[in-house]
Motif scaffolding. Structure first.
Motif, PDB file in Angstrom:
ATOM      1  N   TRP A 251      -4.061   1.185  -2.700  1.00 14.83           N
ATOM      2  CA  TRP A 251      -3.420  -0.073  -3.077  1.00 14.83           C
ATOM      3  C   TRP A 251      -3.174  -0.160  -4.580  1.00 14.83           C
ATOM      4  CZ3 TRP A 251      -1.345  -3.650   0.062  1.00 14.83           C
ATOM      5  CH2 TRP A 251      -1.731  -3.658   1.409  1.00 14.83           C
TER       6      TRP A 251
ATOM      7  N   THR B 194      -4.205  -6.464  10.469  1.00 22.60           N
ATOM      8  CA  THR B 194      -3.762  -6.328   9.091  1.00 22.60           C
ATOM      9  C   THR B 194      -2.304  -5.902   9.053  1.00 22.60           C
ATOM     10  OG1 THR B 194      -5.990  -5.660   8.444  1.00 22.60           O
ATOM     11  CG2 THR B 194      -4.210  -5.162   6.901  1.00 22.60           C
ATOM     12  N   SER B 195      -1.530  -6.488   8.160  1.00 26.94           N
ATOM     13  CA  SER B 195      -0.130  -6.108   8.016  1.00 26.94           C
ATOM     14  C   SER B 195      -0.044  -4.744   7.336  1.00 26.94           C
ATOM     15  CB  SER B 195       0.617  -7.158   7.187  1.00 26.94           C
ATOM     16  OG  SER B 195       1.961  -6.771   6.998  1.00 26.94           O
ATOM     17  N   ILE B 196       0.397  -3.749   8.074  1.00 25.93           N
ATOM     18  CA  ILE B 196       0.469  -2.384   7.550  1.00 25.93           C
ATOM     19  C   ILE B 196       1.645  -1.670   8.187  1.00 25.93           C
ATOM     20  CG2 ILE B 196      -1.103  -1.474   9.325  1.00 25.93           C
ATOM     21  CD1 ILE B 196      -0.985  -0.342   5.636  1.00 25.93           C
TER      22      ILE B 196
ATOM     23  N   ARG C 246      -6.964   1.404  12.775  1.00 22.96           N
ATOM     24  CA  ARG C 246      -7.974   0.400  12.404  1.00 22.96           C
ATOM     25  C   ARG C 246      -7.312  -0.870  11.902  1.00 22.96           C
ATOM     26  NH1 ARG C 246     -10.334   2.065   7.061  1.00 22.96           N
ATOM     27  NH2 ARG C 246      -8.301   1.174   6.482  1.00 22.96           N
ATOM     28  N   ASP C 247      -6.317  -0.727  11.020  1.00 18.85           N
ATOM     29  CA  ASP C 247      -5.650  -1.899  10.457  1.00 18.85           C
ATOM     30  C   ASP C 247      -4.843  -2.649  11.513  1.00 18.85           C
ATOM     31  OD1 ASP C 247      -6.753  -1.316   8.029  1.00 18.85           O
ATOM     32  OD2 ASP C 247      -4.937  -0.465   7.151  1.00 18.85           O
TER      33      ASP C 247
ATOM     34  N   SER D 209      -3.144   7.200   0.213  1.00 15.63           N
ATOM     35  CA  SER D 209      -3.647   5.986   0.851  1.00 15.63           C
ATOM     36  C   SER D 209      -4.369   5.152  -0.198  1.00 15.63           C
ATOM     37  CB  SER D 209      -4.596   6.337   2.002  1.00 15.63           C
ATOM     38  OG  SER D 209      -5.100   5.170   2.612  1.00 15.63           O
TER      39      SER D 209
ATOM     40  N   ALA E 203      -7.135  -4.646  13.615  1.00 16.34           N
ATOM     41  CA  ALA E 203      -7.688  -5.792  12.887  1.00 16.34           C
ATOM     42  C   ALA E 203      -6.639  -6.851  12.572  1.00 16.34           C
ATOM     43  CB  ALA E 203      -8.341  -5.318  11.588  1.00 16.34           C
TER      44      ALA E 203
ATOM     45  N   GLU F 137      -6.910   5.255   9.929  1.00 12.91           N
ATOM     46  CA  GLU F 137      -6.754   4.090   9.056  1.00 12.91           C
ATOM     47  C   GLU F 137      -5.694   3.143   9.608  1.00 12.91           C
ATOM     48  OE1 GLU F 137      -6.070   5.097   5.001  1.00 12.91           O
ATOM     49  OE2 GLU F 137      -7.801   6.445   4.867  1.00 12.91           O
ATOM     50  N   TYR F 138      -4.586   3.708  10.060  1.00 18.76           N
ATOM     51  CA  TYR F 138      -3.502   2.883  10.608  1.00 18.76           C
ATOM     52  C   TYR F 138      -3.968   2.159  11.874  1.00 18.76           C
ATOM     53  CZ  TYR F 138       0.932   1.775  12.919  1.00 18.76           C
ATOM     54  OH  TYR F 138       1.964   1.133  13.557  1.00 18.76           O
TER      55      TYR F 138
ATOM     56  N   LYS G 194       0.821  -1.198   0.000  1.00 22.42           N
ATOM     57  CA  LYS G 194       0.000   0.000   0.000  1.00 22.42           C
ATOM     58  C   LYS G 194       0.865   1.263   0.000  1.00 22.42           C
ATOM     59  CE  LYS G 194      -3.948   2.034   2.456  1.00 22.42           C
ATOM     60  NZ  LYS G 194      -4.862   1.907   3.632  1.00 22.42           N
TER      61      LYS G 194
END
Length: 312
Positions: free
Chosen positions: A194, A255-257, A249-250, A192, A253, A246-247, A163
């Protein structure tokens, strides 16, 4: 001049606290001037936040702007109360007989889907075609810009390996453009996404001029004189904390970010992020609205009857 929005819209209280000039409906009726009619097709999940972001940017221009909130008719929003949509939004079917001086189509968190698999793609195609006859100038944002570039010019979007996420330095390719009046030679803009469009594809025959780009994240802002269109492939409208949310949240969850690039001081997500793009966001929207005002038809009913290029 102030922006005219519905008296009970949640954005009103937020903007008033920030010092943005807002005109109530009774005062607007007394103004001996035709306000610019701007439509906002809001495809973002948090519609209240997004409408506030765009109203903020339009509310500091010296012209009177009347904002109409528009939504897709056959798509049910999951993150905005139905009562809010009923109270403040119209479907495109309800406004398609109207003319607009400007029309904004936002991004949407569906960029990894092929366009044809988006549930409202057929309606969006009709809306894009409608802008060519009923809108003087269109402004497409992030996924909305990619969708418009694909629909009008067949410019593909490409999936990224990771991303593009953070605040990146961008280069001013066209300082003489009226859209970039007052812009620095380089400046920061939030990114932001993908997917991306590529400069080579824009330069390969499409009637677009690439005004702003980044060595790290590619094309950012393009213009199309013949169609009175602006394509913003990033999120210049974002609040100071949008990337943080956003960060967070990920991370929550699982999520790999990665930590958003160039966003937190010393890349430390425990520190308060700094807004390095606010002034250029206001400049861009102010310049766009100024160009719309100078070139749109005095009689709004004449929009679409003959070509009205924004830039000679």
């Amino acid at each position: 001049m102030p922006i005219k929005i519905p008296d009970q819209l949640p954005a009103r209280e937020i903007l008033a606290r920030e010092g943005v000039a807002i005109m109530d409906e009774r005062t607007a009726l007394r103004q001996d001037i035709r306000p610019l009619q701007i439509g906002l097709l809001n495809l973002m999940p948090n519609k209240i936040r997004t409408e506030t972001q765009f109203a903020r940017l339009m509310g500091t221009t010296p012209l009177q702007v009347e904002l109409t909130l528009v939504r897709i008719g056959n798509h049910k929003a999951k993150n905005t109360p139905e009562e809010h949509l009923i109270a403040f939004y119209q479907t495109w079917a309800e406004v398609k007989a109207r003319k607009f001086d400007g029309f904004i189509i936002t991004g949407a968190p569906i960029e990894l889907l092929p366009f044809e698999e988006v549930t409202y793609w057929e309606e969006l195609k009709r809306i894009l075609d409608w802008t060519t006859t009923n809108v003087h100038s269109s402004f497409f944002i992030c996924w909305g810009a990619m969708a418009a570039a694909w629909h009008f010019h067949g410019i593909q979007k490409h999936t990224l390996e990771k991303k593009a996420f953070g605040v990146f330095r961008h280069r001013n390719n066209s300082p003489a453009s009226p859209y970039l009046a007052g812009f620095s030679d380089d400046f920061s803009i939030p990114v932001s996404r993908w997917t991306e469009v590529r400069a080579d594809d824009i330069h390969a025959g499409a009637p677009l001029e690439l005004l702003v780009e980044s060595d790290a994240t590619g094309p950012c802002l393009a213009t199309e004189t013949a169609g009175n269109r602006l394509y913003m492939f990033n999120h210049i409208e974002y609040d100071s904390t949008s990337l943080k949310e956003e960060y967070d949240r990920d991370v929550a969850a699982g999520t790999s970010i990665g930590v958003p690039h160039g966003y937190y001081p010393d890349d430390d997500p425990t520190r308060q992020p700094l807004n390095r793009w606010r002034s250029h966001a206001h400049l861009l929207f102010g310049n766009w609205i100024n160009q719309v005002y100078q070139t749109t038809a005095y009689d709004i009913g004449n929009i679409g009857k003959k070509p009205q290029p924004l830039v000679a």
